[in-house]
Design a protein around this motif. Sequence first.
Motif, mmCIF file in Angstrom:
data_model
loop_
_atom_site.group_PDB
_atom_site.id
_atom_site.type_symbol
_atom_site.label_atom_id
_atom_site.label_comp_id
_atom_site.label_asym_id
_atom_site.label_seq_id
_atom_site.Cartn_x
_atom_site.Cartn_y
_atom_site.Cartn_z
ATOM 1 N N TYR A 24 7.697 -18.472 -85.595
ATOM 2 C CA TYR A 24 8.915 -19.160 -85.418
ATOM 3 C C TYR A 24 10.066 -18.656 -85.017
ATOM 4 N N PHE A 25 10.189 -17.520 -85.560
ATOM 5 C CA PHE A 25 11.304 -16.444 -84.960
ATOM 6 C C PHE A 25 11.138 -16.086 -83.535
ATOM 7 N N GLU A 26 10.140 -15.632 -83.175
ATOM 8 C CA GLU A 26 9.795 -15.166 -81.725
ATOM 9 C C GLU A 26 9.997 -16.191 -80.893
ATOM 10 N N LYS A 27 9.301 -17.330 -81.318
ATOM 11 C CA LYS A 27 9.594 -18.559 -80.392
ATOM 12 C C LYS A 27 10.994 -18.927 -80.010
ATOM 13 N N LYS A 28 11.865 -18.875 -81.218
ATOM 14 C CA LYS A 28 13.038 -19.322 -81.198
ATOM 15 C C LYS A 28 14.002 -18.374 -80.388
ATOM 16 N N VAL A 29 13.620 -16.977 -80.336
ATOM 17 C CA VAL A 29 14.177 -16.065 -79.439
ATOM 18 C C VAL A 29 13.991 -16.449 -77.943
ATOM 19 N N MET A 30 12.591 -16.702 -77.754
ATOM 20 C CA MET A 30 12.151 -16.875 -76.430
ATOM 21 C C MET A 30 12.923 -18.330 -75.925
ATOM 22 N N LYS A 31 12.931 -19.341 -76.816
ATOM 23 C CA LYS A 31 13.506 -20.624 -76.407
ATOM 24 C C LYS A 31 15.111 -20.307 -76.003
ATOM 25 N N THR A 32 15.766 -19.589 -76.822
ATOM 26 C CA THR A 32 17.256 -19.287 -76.755
ATOM 27 C C THR A 32 17.352 -18.517 -75.283
ATOM 28 N N ILE A 33 16.567 -17.617 -75.035
ATOM 29 C CA ILE A 33 16.493 -16.953 -73.694
ATOM 30 C C ILE A 33 16.429 -17.772 -72.486
ATOM 31 N N ASN A 34 15.603 -18.587 -72.523
ATOM 32 C CA ASN A 34 15.061 -19.717 -71.558
ATOM 33 C C ASN A 34 16.115 -20.575 -71.375
ATOM 34 N N LYS A 35 16.779 -21.349 -72.593
ATOM 35 C CA LYS A 35 17.688 -22.259 -72.542
ATOM 36 C C LYS A 35 18.903 -21.880 -71.935
ATOM 37 N N TRP A 36 19.594 -20.820 -72.254
ATOM 38 C CA TRP A 36 20.558 -20.274 -71.689
ATOM 39 C C TRP A 36 20.373 -19.266 -70.338
ATOM 40 N N ARG A 37 19.129 -19.350 -69.861
ATOM 41 C CA ARG A 37 18.991 -18.672 -68.848
ATOM 42 C C ARG A 37 19.324 -17.237 -68.752
ATOM 43 N N MET A 38 18.946 -16.455 -69.713
ATOM 44 C CA MET A 38 19.520 -15.251 -69.724
ATOM 45 C C MET A 38 18.960 -14.096 -69.205
ATOM 46 N N ARG A 197 26.492 -10.068 -69.720
ATOM 47 C CA ARG A 197 25.876 -9.848 -71.497
ATOM 48 C C ARG A 197 24.844 -10.951 -71.668
ATOM 49 N N ILE A 198 23.917 -10.942 -72.629
ATOM 50 C CA ILE A 198 23.041 -11.592 -73.289
ATOM 51 C C ILE A 198 22.967 -11.595 -74.710
ATOM 52 N N LYS A 199 22.990 -12.663 -75.298
ATOM 53 C CA LYS A 199 22.744 -12.615 -76.886
ATOM 54 C C LYS A 199 21.564 -13.513 -77.338
ATOM 55 N N PRO A 200 20.408 -12.645 -77.328
ATOM 56 C CA PRO A 200 19.115 -13.643 -77.694
ATOM 57 C C PRO A 200 19.185 -14.306 -79.132
#
Length: 304
Positions: A24-38, A197-200
């Motif tokens: 869940y944690f790793e997926k959430k980080v990936m989702k956040t990165i993709n959601k905000w096009r980091m 800056r990005i904040k995953p």
Amino acid sequence: MPCEPIYFKRDAKRFFCKDEFIRYFEKKVMKTINKWRMLRRNNKIAVAVSGGKDSMTLLHVLYKIEQKFPSQLVIVHLDEGIAGYSDIAGELVKKIAEELNIPLYSASYKELFDFTIDDIGHMYKKKKMLAPCTFCGVWRRWGLNYLALKAEADRLATAHCLDDEAQTILMNVLRGAFKNLLKLQLYPKKAPNIVPRIKPFREIPEKEVVLYATLMDIPYVDIPCPYARFGQRWDIRTWLYEQEMQYPGTLYNILSFHRQLLESFKNIEMQEEVKKCKICGYPSSSDICKAHQLKQYLLESKED
Ligand code: FES
């Protein structure tokens, strides 16, 4: 065989077992990165690593992600000059950079601004002046950007988590700093001499970062900064912690409020002239950037 529950996520009202939580944690980080096009393909990412739990965990997760995607990591690290704290953290960061074979770019506040946080701590205890955290926060921002530019990175990744983001939003509200609230970016933004800056971890609560670090056996320096309690953030952090305990979801709600605010103002141009700092040449709203204004302030306070 049913797995053993180890964590109850109160806002989602569900239990996780160890493997589920890690996924869940790793997926959430990936989702956040993709959601905000980091990130983009082949980005060189400067990861800000202090040696504490959040940044060591960020490095670990980005290192894992990097194995699957074409990107490149470098570590940027600042030595604040706090005895019994910065030296231990610096050693750990050096060790992890060697182990993972990641280039390390580091500098100290002493080299960059002629003062350590301990110097400021001594001055603060002697006379009423700005608290060490004020300097540490502004210099960290400047110093990490300086190192990321030096590393020629495309992105600067910091380990700010949901709690940090909610605290910053609230601090700006309490200070009446409306413009600062609008400047808190969701998407990485390009500007001359600034590494976006990005904040995953921006949507992940601090307690989940700690849990992931513990489950994955990630080494980190577990010593609190001796000056943390002198800053306003400390009080807000404590208060928000109580609110979240009593009203689960409070931290997410603050983030959501901020996002809605930015959406409402997205068509309004900020009428702020961007100048160049006369000392470092970095973008600034005044002739001298905040980082160098603070150094000037210290030099003057020393003479008083
Ligand atoms: Fe260390 Fe503020 S100076 S937390």
